[in-house]
Design a protein around this motif. Structure first.
Motif, PDB file in Angstrom:
ATOM      1  N   GLU A  73      51.674  41.628  50.526  1.00  0.00           N
ATOM      2  CA  GLU A  73      51.071  41.395  48.898  1.00  0.00           C
ATOM      3  C   GLU A  73      50.545  40.342  48.385  1.00  0.00           C
ATOM      4  O   GLU A  73      50.246  41.170  47.837  1.00  0.00           O
ATOM      5  N   VAL A  74      49.821  39.961  48.988  1.00  0.00           N
ATOM      6  CA  VAL A  74      48.392  39.675  48.387  1.00  0.00           C
ATOM      7  C   VAL A  74      47.334  40.271  48.661  1.00  0.00           C
ATOM      8  O   VAL A  74      46.995  39.953  47.331  1.00  0.00           O
ATOM      9  N   LEU A  75      47.037  40.745  49.931  1.00  0.00           N
ATOM     10  CA  LEU A  75      45.987  42.210  49.476  1.00  0.00           C
ATOM     11  C   LEU A  75      46.272  43.057  47.352  1.00  0.00           C
ATOM     12  O   LEU A  75      45.746  43.738  47.399  1.00  0.00           O
ATOM     13  N   GLU A  76      47.740  43.228  47.752  1.00  0.00           N
ATOM     14  CA  GLU A  76      48.389  43.594  46.744  1.00  0.00           C
ATOM     15  C   GLU A  76      47.148  43.402  45.411  1.00  0.00           C
ATOM     16  O   GLU A  76      47.121  44.080  44.592  1.00  0.00           O
ATOM     17  N   LYS A  77      47.767  42.099  45.319  1.00  0.00           N
ATOM     18  CA  LYS A  77      47.033  41.657  44.285  1.00  0.00           C
ATOM     19  C   LYS A  77      45.945  42.139  43.848  1.00  0.00           C
ATOM     20  O   LYS A  77      45.061  41.929  42.875  1.00  0.00           O
ATOM     21  N   VAL A  78      44.879  41.644  45.257  1.00  0.00           N
ATOM     22  CA  VAL A  78      43.438  41.400  45.386  1.00  0.00           C
ATOM     23  C   VAL A  78      42.785  43.486  44.997  1.00  0.00           C
ATOM     24  O   VAL A  78      41.821  43.684  44.375  1.00  0.00           O
ATOM     25  N   LYS A  79      43.515  44.200  45.378  1.00  0.00           N
ATOM     26  CA  LYS A  79      43.737  45.160  45.147  1.00  0.00           C
ATOM     27  C   LYS A  79      43.524  45.635  43.239  1.00  0.00           C
ATOM     28  O   LYS A  79      42.604  46.527  43.207  1.00  0.00           O
ATOM     29  N   ARG A  80      44.343  45.712  43.202  1.00  0.00           N
ATOM     30  CA  ARG A  80      44.922  45.956  41.948  1.00  0.00           C
ATOM     31  C   ARG A  80      43.959  45.004  40.921  1.00  0.00           C
ATOM     32  O   ARG A  80      43.414  45.439  39.473  1.00  0.00           O
ATOM     33  N   PHE A  81      43.603  44.234  41.222  1.00  0.00           N
ATOM     34  CA  PHE A  81      41.739  43.416  40.311  1.00  0.00           C
ATOM     35  C   PHE A  81      40.580  44.302  40.814  1.00  0.00           C
ATOM     36  O   PHE A  81      40.347  44.287  39.707  1.00  0.00           O
ATOM     37  N   ILE A  90      35.682  40.809  48.681  1.00  0.00           N
ATOM     38  CA  ILE A  90      36.340  41.111  47.772  1.00  0.00           C
ATOM     39  C   ILE A  90      36.610  42.447  48.420  1.00  0.00           C
ATOM     40  O   ILE A  90      37.302  43.686  47.850  1.00  0.00           O
ATOM     41  N   TYR A  91      35.370  43.227  47.624  1.00  0.00           N
ATOM     42  CA  TYR A  91      35.080  44.942  46.848  1.00  0.00           C
ATOM     43  C   TYR A  91      35.205  45.650  48.225  1.00  0.00           C
ATOM     44  O   TYR A  91      35.637  47.221  48.297  1.00  0.00           O
ATOM     45  N   VAL A  92      34.612  45.189  48.999  1.00  0.00           N
ATOM     46  CA  VAL A  92      34.479  45.845  50.904  1.00  0.00           C
ATOM     47  C   VAL A  92      36.047  45.664  51.655  1.00  0.00           C
ATOM     48  O   VAL A  92      36.679  47.245  52.174  1.00  0.00           O
ATOM     49  N   GLN A 126      37.464  48.319  36.586  1.00  0.00           N
ATOM     50  CA  GLN A 126      35.950  48.644  36.232  1.00  0.00           C
ATOM     51  C   GLN A 126      35.048  47.577  35.787  1.00  0.00           C
ATOM     52  O   GLN A 126      34.817  47.297  36.014  1.00  0.00           O
ATOM     53  N   LYS A 127      35.525  46.233  35.041  1.00  0.00           N
ATOM     54  CA  LYS A 127      34.558  45.751  34.702  1.00  0.00           C
ATOM     55  C   LYS A 127      35.566  44.350  34.402  1.00  0.00           C
ATOM     56  O   LYS A 127      35.874  44.317  33.900  1.00  0.00           O
ATOM     57  N   PRO A 128      36.070  43.359  35.896  1.00  0.00           N
ATOM     58  CA  PRO A 128      36.721  43.174  34.948  1.00  0.00           C
ATOM     59  C   PRO A 128      36.696  41.881  34.125  1.00  0.00           C
ATOM     60  O   PRO A 128      35.614  41.405  34.652  1.00  0.00           O
ATOM     61  N   ILE A 144      41.186  38.344  33.298  1.00  0.00           N
ATOM     62  CA  ILE A 144      41.632  39.091  34.349  1.00  0.00           C
ATOM     63  C   ILE A 144      41.416  38.584  35.708  1.00  0.00           C
ATOM     64  O   ILE A 144      42.239  38.850  36.573  1.00  0.00           O
ATOM     65  N   ILE A 145      40.634  38.495  35.984  1.00  0.00           N
ATOM     66  CA  ILE A 145      40.263  37.157  37.510  1.00  0.00           C
ATOM     67  C   ILE A 145      40.824  36.071  36.705  1.00  0.00           C
ATOM     68  O   ILE A 145      41.397  36.084  38.419  1.00  0.00           O
ATOM     69  N   ASN A 146      41.276  35.049  36.526  1.00  0.00           N
ATOM     70  CA  ASN A 146      41.588  34.832  35.898  1.00  0.00           C
ATOM     71  C   ASN A 146      43.621  34.525  35.884  1.00  0.00           C
ATOM     72  O   ASN A 146      44.122  34.559  36.772  1.00  0.00           O
ATOM     73  N   ASN A 147      43.798  35.508  35.818  1.00  0.00           N
ATOM     74  CA  ASN A 147      45.132  36.140  35.897  1.00  0.00           C
ATOM     75  C   ASN A 147      45.387  36.663  37.434  1.00  0.00           C
ATOM     76  O   ASN A 147      46.237  36.544  38.497  1.00  0.00           O
ATOM     77  N   SER A 148      44.135  37.554  37.896  1.00  0.00           N
ATOM     78  CA  SER A 148      44.372  37.692  39.545  1.00  0.00           C
ATOM     79  C   SER A 148      43.973  35.909  40.790  1.00  0.00           C
ATOM     80  O   SER A 148      44.959  36.061  41.374  1.00  0.00           O
TER      81      SER A 148
END
Length: 126
Positions: free
Chosen positions: A74-82, A13-15, A86-88, A92-96
């Protein structure tokens, strides 16, 4: 719980997601440029019926690749926003997760309503 697999998921997810997002956007730009090249050939070139057919098939293939990339982005943008948090929190995790799921479901049902050439709509409804 397998912590190694959990950490691999976090790395994914992060890298890897930001890298994948950038690659998809670069590929989308390349495909858009290729589509423009073909459209300029139609507009300005001297092409016979065989070339028109070949270019039309190429254009259709490129448009399908473009749609696939746009849906991925479009999907990756949702993950990028997540991952921008800083500290989800759990919320926030459930919304993402919900946003990603919802976006994928909408993409499965996607349709297009012609804006100008309504006389050709029957060619899309199959």
């Amino acid at each position: 719980m397998n912590l190694e697999k959990a950490l691999q998921s976090v790395r994914e997810i992060y890298v890897n997601t930001p890298k994948q997002y950038e690659l998809a956007n670069n590929e989308l730009k390349k495909i858009n440029d290729e589509i423009q090249d073909i459209l300029h050939i139609f507009e300005l070139g001297k092409v016979d019926a065989i070339a028109i057919t070949k270019l039309g098939k190429d254009l259709k293939k490129l448009r399908k690749q473009r749609r696939k990339l746009k849906e991925e982005i479009e999907v990756l943008e949702k993950v990028k926003r997540f991952i921008s948090h800083q500290k989800p929190t759990e919320k926030i995790i459930n919304n993402s997760i919900g946003e990603v799921r919802s976006t994928i479901e909408k993409q499965k049902k996607r349709s297009y309503k012609l804006r100008v050439r309504k006389d050709l709509q029957h060619l899309l409804n199959h």
